[in-house]
Design a protein around this motif. Structure first.
Motif, PDB file in Angstrom:
ATOM      1  N   LEU A   1       0.665  -1.329   0.019  1.00  0.00           N
ATOM      2  CA  LEU A   1      -0.064   0.029   0.026  1.00  0.00           C
ATOM      3  C   LEU A   1       0.835   1.157  -0.143  1.00  0.00           C
ATOM      4  O   LEU A   1       0.234   2.258  -0.438  1.00  0.00           O
ATOM      5  CB  LEU A   1      -0.860  -0.167   1.253  1.00  0.00           C
ATOM      6  CG  LEU A   1      -1.908  -1.307   1.362  1.00  0.00           C
ATOM      7  CD1 LEU A   1      -2.719  -0.980   2.716  1.00  0.00           C
ATOM      8  CD2 LEU A   1      -2.737  -1.263   0.060  1.00  0.00           C
ATOM      9  N   GLU A   2       2.059   1.104   0.359  1.00  0.00           N
ATOM     10  CA  GLU A   2       3.059   2.317   0.454  1.00  0.00           C
ATOM     11  C   GLU A   2       2.919   2.889  -0.921  1.00  0.00           C
ATOM     12  O   GLU A   2       3.575   2.362  -1.799  1.00  0.00           O
ATOM     13  CB  GLU A   2       4.258   1.793   1.020  1.00  0.00           C
ATOM     14  CG  GLU A   2       4.064   1.565   2.585  1.00  0.00           C
ATOM     15  CD  GLU A   2       4.160   0.234   2.591  1.00  0.00           C
ATOM     16  OE1 GLU A   2       3.655  -0.336   1.826  1.00  0.00           O
ATOM     17  OE2 GLU A   2       4.367  -0.381   3.832  1.00  0.00           O
ATOM     18  N   PRO A   3       3.053   4.309  -1.123  1.00  0.00           N
ATOM     19  CA  PRO A   3       3.015   4.804  -2.404  1.00  0.00           C
ATOM     20  C   PRO A   3       4.604   4.947  -2.927  1.00  0.00           C
ATOM     21  O   PRO A   3       4.872   5.158  -3.897  1.00  0.00           O
ATOM     22  CB  PRO A   3       2.756   6.266  -1.926  1.00  0.00           C
ATOM     23  CG  PRO A   3       2.972   6.719  -0.650  1.00  0.00           C
ATOM     24  CD  PRO A   3       2.597   5.250  -0.071  1.00  0.00           C
ATOM     25  N   ASP A   4       5.542   4.933  -1.948  1.00  0.00           N
ATOM     26  CA  ASP A   4       6.983   5.020  -2.419  1.00  0.00           C
ATOM     27  C   ASP A   4       7.727   3.649  -2.563  1.00  0.00           C
ATOM     28  O   ASP A   4       9.012   3.337  -2.364  1.00  0.00           O
ATOM     29  CB  ASP A   4       7.852   5.873  -1.340  1.00  0.00           C
ATOM     30  CG  ASP A   4       7.953   5.337  -0.289  1.00  0.00           C
ATOM     31  OD1 ASP A   4       7.214   4.220   0.219  1.00  0.00           O
ATOM     32  OD2 ASP A   4       8.794   5.366   0.689  1.00  0.00           O
ATOM     33  N   CYS A   5       6.714   2.510  -2.765  1.00  0.00           N
ATOM     34  CA  CYS A   5       7.380   1.306  -3.036  1.00  0.00           C
ATOM     35  C   CYS A   5       6.596   0.398  -3.997  1.00  0.00           C
ATOM     36  O   CYS A   5       5.466   0.673  -4.192  1.00  0.00           O
ATOM     37  CB  CYS A   5       6.950   0.435  -1.419  1.00  0.00           C
ATOM     38  SG  CYS A   5       7.796  -1.018  -1.370  1.00  0.00           S
TER      39      CYS A   5
END
Length: 438
Positions: free
Chosen positions: A225-229
């Motif tokens: 869910l992380e945007p930077d992953c």
């Protein structure tokens, strides 16, 4: 605090109360292409918890087994957005050997013959084992966990017991499809210490390391869910003869902090793929296993990881000489294969053990600027045909981030052996500070 050790051989304990956690093979071959096993994308993993866990004398009587299991599952649910469903069952024994299981993902500690057989000849040192069933496409269809009915478990740090929550967290990682990690401080590292190793509790495997997080995110990228992953590194590792480096490994360390963030073993043809890595700049290290345990550093380079992108990085692992045989770490007068847990802002006396090590022949250092090794402090503590031990001083700065950091041993000819992630900097206070040995 001062200590005087008259005989290092009588005080240092080799592999002090460390157990090796067994697991099945987690790589299948589909159409000749290696593939890591995993559950299907929409799977809710239903787990049957055997009543044997609530009736055994092997788990300390006041232990809250349900809470330990609940927290272990929650750790992985949060990390990879995985869904578990738990029920208590009277089933005691795992599925018999064969191409398919009985459809029940069982966690048990019952001393049945089928359960005990899974441990082979390692009953005396192994806290648990996991067996995986999978289909031709590499999808996991069943995973059974057996806690060793001949070992003792607790959740309060009782001396000589394995931490129940740490053991379950490690095995649930296998249940999800993760293989063992070469990073000493990771939850998925194969060796776990009993409470009392280094005279402290051994509960650090309850919390996932950065490398554990990248591994599970790479295995289940659709759940992240992380945007930077996440980004990916892939390529092929060869030796100086341009042959496949079949016993090669590759690991990443954050350039700024020096923390180990991911690792992967190359396939037999030298290819590798490392996914689940957050945005950032990393130093990539490559090496080959020697004698099945030493990781010899052969190659390094820097890369930039950007979410949603892949970086191709091929490497040639060139040996510069005979790498030092160093594979044990020591702290508080004990040697083991378990990572040492230290605190920021303090200094410590550590040991490295192996064979044919001497202060004149090798240099000890760290790949991270946050781990300061005093080069002038390296002294021989013990040296014979069985075991060589070097003593040295390290300092951890106050601003060092929690995580796993590496140490290296460099020989005169420039060959380097790396103990990857062998120092874990954590917030939990280690009661032992630096001391002198005379």
């Amino acid at each position: 605090m001062g200590k005087t050790l008259k005989s290092i051989t009588g005080t240092l304990i080799t592999l002090a109360m460390a157990g090796s956690v067994m697991a099945s093979s987690f790589l299948s071959s589909v159409d000749g292409v290696p593939r890591q096993l995993r559950w299907r994308e929409d799977a809710t993993i239903k787990i049957g918890v055997s009543t044997s866990l609530f009736r055994t004398a092997q788990i300390k009587s006041d232990t809250d087994v349900r809470a330990a299991l609940r927290q272990s599952l929650a750790t992985w649910e949060e990390a990879a957005n995985i869904r578990f469903e738990v029920v208590v069952t009277d089933d005691q024994t795992v599925s018999p050997s064969g191409p398919a299981g009985d459809g029940v993902n069982l966690i048990t500690i019952a001393p049945s013959s089928d359960n005990v057989l899974l441990f082979g000849k390692q009953n005396e040192s192994t806290p648990a084992t996991t067996r995986i069933f999978f289909d031709p496409a590499g999808r996991i269809t069943e995973a059974d966990i057996v806690l060793n009915p001949f070992q003792q478990f607790s959740t309060d740090g009782t001396f000589g017991t394995f931490d129940l929550e740490s053991t379950l967290t490690h095995e649930i990682g296998h249940m999800l499809g993760l293989d063992h990690s070469s990073i000493y401080g990771s939850t998925m590292y194969p060796n776990h210490g009993k409470n009392g190793v280094y005279s402290i509790s051994q509960m650090n495997a309850r919390t996932l390391s950065l490398s554990d997080l990248s591994s599970v995110r790479g295995l289940y990228p659709e759940n992240v869910l992380e945007p930077d992953c996440c980004g990916t590194v892939y390529g092929r590792l060869t030796n100086s003869e341009r042959e496949a480096a079949s016993v090669a490994e590759l690991w990443l360390e954050d350039v700024e902090s020096g923390r180990v963030v991911a690792s992967v073993r190359a396939s037999e043809d030298g290819t590798y793929r490392l996914s689940g890595i957050s945005d950032g700049r990393y130093r990539v290290y490559g090496g080959e296993r020697s004698n099945g345990r030493n990781l010899t550093l052969s190659e390094q380079s820097d890369i930039e990881i950007v979410a949603g992108r892949s970086v191709q990085l091929n490497g040639v692992l060139r040996k510069t000489g005979s790498s030092p045989d160093a594979h044990l770490i020591g702290f508080n007068s004990q040697l083991s294969s378990v990572a040492v847990r230290l605190n920021a802002g303090r200094s410590y006396t550590l040991f490295i053990g192996g064979h044919d090590l001497s202060a004149e022949k090798v240099e000890i250092g760290s790949t991270s600027a946050n781990i300061a090794v005093d080069a002038g402090s390296v002294t021989e503590q013990n040296s014979d045909q069985r075991l060589s031990v070097l003593r040295f001083e390290v300092a951890i700065p106050p601003d060092a981030l929690p995580g796993d950091y590496s140490l290296y041993v460099r020989g005169r000819d420039g060959a380097v052996t790396v103990l990857v992630g062998v120092i874990t900097v954590e917030d939990l206070v280690n009661p032992w500070s630096n001391y002198s040995i005379r």
